[in-house]
Design a protein around this motif. Structure first.
Motif, PDB file in Angstrom:
ATOM      1  N   GLU A 223       0.852  -1.184   0.000  1.00  0.00           N
ATOM      2  CA  GLU A 223       0.000   0.000   0.000  1.00  0.00           C
ATOM      3  C   GLU A 223       0.878   1.221   0.000  1.00  0.00           C
ATOM      4  N   LYS A 224       0.634   2.101  -0.922  1.00  0.00           N
ATOM      5  CA  LYS A 224       1.470   3.297  -1.099  1.00  0.00           C
ATOM      6  C   LYS A 224       2.936   2.887  -1.065  1.00  0.00           C
ATOM      7  N   ASN A 225       3.671   3.360  -0.048  1.00  0.00           N
ATOM      8  CA  ASN A 225       5.104   3.037  -0.034  1.00  0.00           C
ATOM      9  C   ASN A 225       5.454   1.985   1.029  1.00  0.00           C
ATOM     10  N   GLU A 226       4.457   1.161   1.400  1.00  0.00           N
ATOM     11  CA  GLU A 226       4.711   0.127   2.424  1.00  0.00           C
ATOM     12  C   GLU A 226       4.535  -1.270   1.845  1.00  0.00           C
ATOM     13  N   ILE A 227       5.417  -2.172   2.269  1.00  0.00           N
ATOM     14  CA  ILE A 227       5.313  -3.576   1.859  1.00  0.00           C
ATOM     15  C   ILE A 227       5.232  -4.387   3.150  1.00  0.00           C
ATOM     16  N   VAL A 228       4.221  -5.233   3.261  1.00  0.00           N
ATOM     17  CA  VAL A 228       4.101  -6.037   4.488  1.00  0.00           C
ATOM     18  C   VAL A 228       4.090  -7.513   4.103  1.00  0.00           C
ATOM     19  N   ILE A 229       4.974  -8.260   4.757  1.00  0.00           N
ATOM     20  CA  ILE A 229       5.053  -9.694   4.469  1.00  0.00           C
ATOM     21  C   ILE A 229       4.858 -10.454   5.781  1.00  0.00           C
ATOM     22  N   GLY A 230       3.909 -11.374   5.776  1.00  0.00           N
ATOM     23  CA  GLY A 230       3.605 -12.115   7.002  1.00  0.00           C
ATOM     24  C   GLY A 230       4.437 -13.381   7.081  1.00  0.00           C
TER      25      GLY A 230
END
Ligand code: S3P
Length: 439
Positions: A214-221
């Motif tokens: 999202e926008k400039n964030e990357i989230v990896i679980g």
């Protein structure tokens, strides 16, 4: 050693060429295929020195990889996320920063120890940028010179997710954290102020990982499952750049280059050339193995100066050496700023290119974070015999000199040409086929 001598070109280039497979994607295909479950098939793999370093290391870590047609295609018998095994020896990344930095992320999360090393150029490059975030994730990772340089020693550890804002726009650092994040407890969030190449995000998603962007964030679980895939690697736009540049500086030239990667995080050079006045048509655009691929057709036309800076820099970071050659042929003063990262590549590409341009009698001003280049409005480069060529270990500098030689006042024996196979194994052969080099 046989010298690679390039002749000034007397007539326009009118041809079709194919360029080697993309280097960044080839590295990732082998690494991600190795930790997926099942048999990954890779077609059009780049069998350059750098990517072969990655391949050999994954084999040392117990992954069975078969190659066909001299490494043009591979099958990787993925071991799943938790079944790599300890290598019996040190892991040698050669000249390849991508191999070393991405594998720091992967190996930090393993239950065995690893030691990563490389050649003289790689041992001098900054590694603190991966050691620091991985240490925050709980990795037991250390390096020479107060944890800033390789060789790097990684001991077994259990990682936890972090939220990390990248201080430099680096896809290698981002990818190292993402690969570690696959194994970490909890979520790993990466905040990227300036977008860098996103092949790891795209490939992990293709293998079935859930990655939120999202926008400039990357989230990896954590607890991801990666499933084997069949991949076809597109042509490398960073290699195509040398021939796009040749066509743009040799009057009346035209060239068709099919099946080139046109991922928007990599098309900065094409956009810069267009802005300078080159005519480039992008046709037949398709999505192949999660990446955008298209055919490129370039027609030479008069070039004028441009300024490249800020968030555009990561989109053409590897193409700046050859962009300098094009800028030196344009009319007016071109400027590159915000590109300090170039000082940490296979060579210090700011000072090396300043030296190359001076040797070619181009007026150039070296800045801390870039270059100012006075273009000659198409006048041939004049080799200055009072100055030396730079000493370097850098494929992209050697290829930039080779292309400049097409527009020089005399033949040039390309210094450092032995480094070219790092990314473009048949560059020299192609130059011979196109009658650009002397036998
Ligand atoms: C690469 C990222 C870039 C680029 C390098 C390949 C990659 O390096 O210069 O050639 O495959 O991730 P940085 O991440 O250091 O900018």
């Amino acid at each position: 050693m046989k010298q690679f001598v390039v002749n000034p070109l007397k007539s326009a280039i009118k041809t079709t060429i194919s360029v080697p497979p993309d280097k960044s994607i080839s590295h990732r295909a082998v690494i991600i295929g190795s930790i997926a479950s099942g048999k990954t098939e890779i077609k059009n793999f780049l069998s350059s020195a750098d990517c072969l370093s990655t391949l050999k290391i994954m084999q040392q870590l117990g992954v069975e990889i078969a190659n066909f047609n001299n490494y043009e295609s591979l099958t990787v018998l993925g071991k799943g996320l938790n079944a790599l095994s300890e290598a019996k020896d040190v892991l040698n990344c050669g000249n390849s920063g991508t191999t070393m930095r991405l594998l720091c992320g992967l190996l930090s999360a393993q239950s065995f120890q690893s030691v990563l090393t490389g050649d003289g150029s790689l041992l001098a490059r900054p590694m603190g940028r991966v050691i620091e975030p991985l240490t925050l994730m709980g990795a037991k990772i250390s390096g020479r010179e107060h944890n800033t340089k390789a060789p790097i020693v990684i001991l077994p550890s259990v990682l936890h997710g972090i939220s990390y804002e990248l201080t430099i726009p680096s896809a290698q650092v981002k990818s190292a954290i993402m690969l570690a994040g696959l194994f970490a407890k909890g979520e790993t969030k990466i905040i990227e102020k300036e977008k860098s190449r996103d092949h790891t995000e795209k490939m992990l998603t293709a293998f079935g990982a859930t990655i939120k962007q999202e926008k400039n964030e990357i989230v990896i679980g954590s607890e991801q499952k990666l499933e084997a895939q069949s991949l076809v690697i597109p042509g490398d736009i960073s290699s195509a750049a040398f021939f796009l540049a040749a066509c743009s500086i040799i009057p009346n030239s035209e060239m068709f280059i099919p099946k080139v990667l046109v991922n928007t995080t990599r098309t900065g050079f094409v956009n810069a050339l267009k802005k300078m006045g080159a005519k480039i048509n992008i046709t037949n655009k398709k999505e192949i193995s999660c990446e955008a691929v298209a055919d490129l057709f370039i027609t030479a036309s008069e070039l004028s100066s441009i300024e490249v800076k800020g968030s555009n820099i990561p989109l053409l970071i590897d193409e700046i050496p050859i962009l300098c050659i094009v800028m030196a042929q344009a009319s007016g003063k071109s400027v590159i700023r915000d590109a300090k990262e170039l000082r940490f590549k296979e060579s210090d590409r700011i000072s090396t290119m300043a030296q190359v341009l001076r040797k070619l009698s181009v007026e150039v001003n070296e800045l801390e974070d870039g270059l100012e280049i006075n273009g000659s409005s198409g006048e041939p480069f004049k080799v200055n015999h009072d100055l030396e060529w730079p000493q370097h270990f850098d494929h992209r500098i050697a290829m930039s000199i080779a292309i400049a030689a097409l527009k020089a006042n005399e033949p040039i024996a390309v210094p450092g040409s032995e480094w070219i196979p790092t990314s473009f194994p048949y560059f020299e052969k192609l130059m011979h086929q196109l009658h650009m080099a002397v036998v």
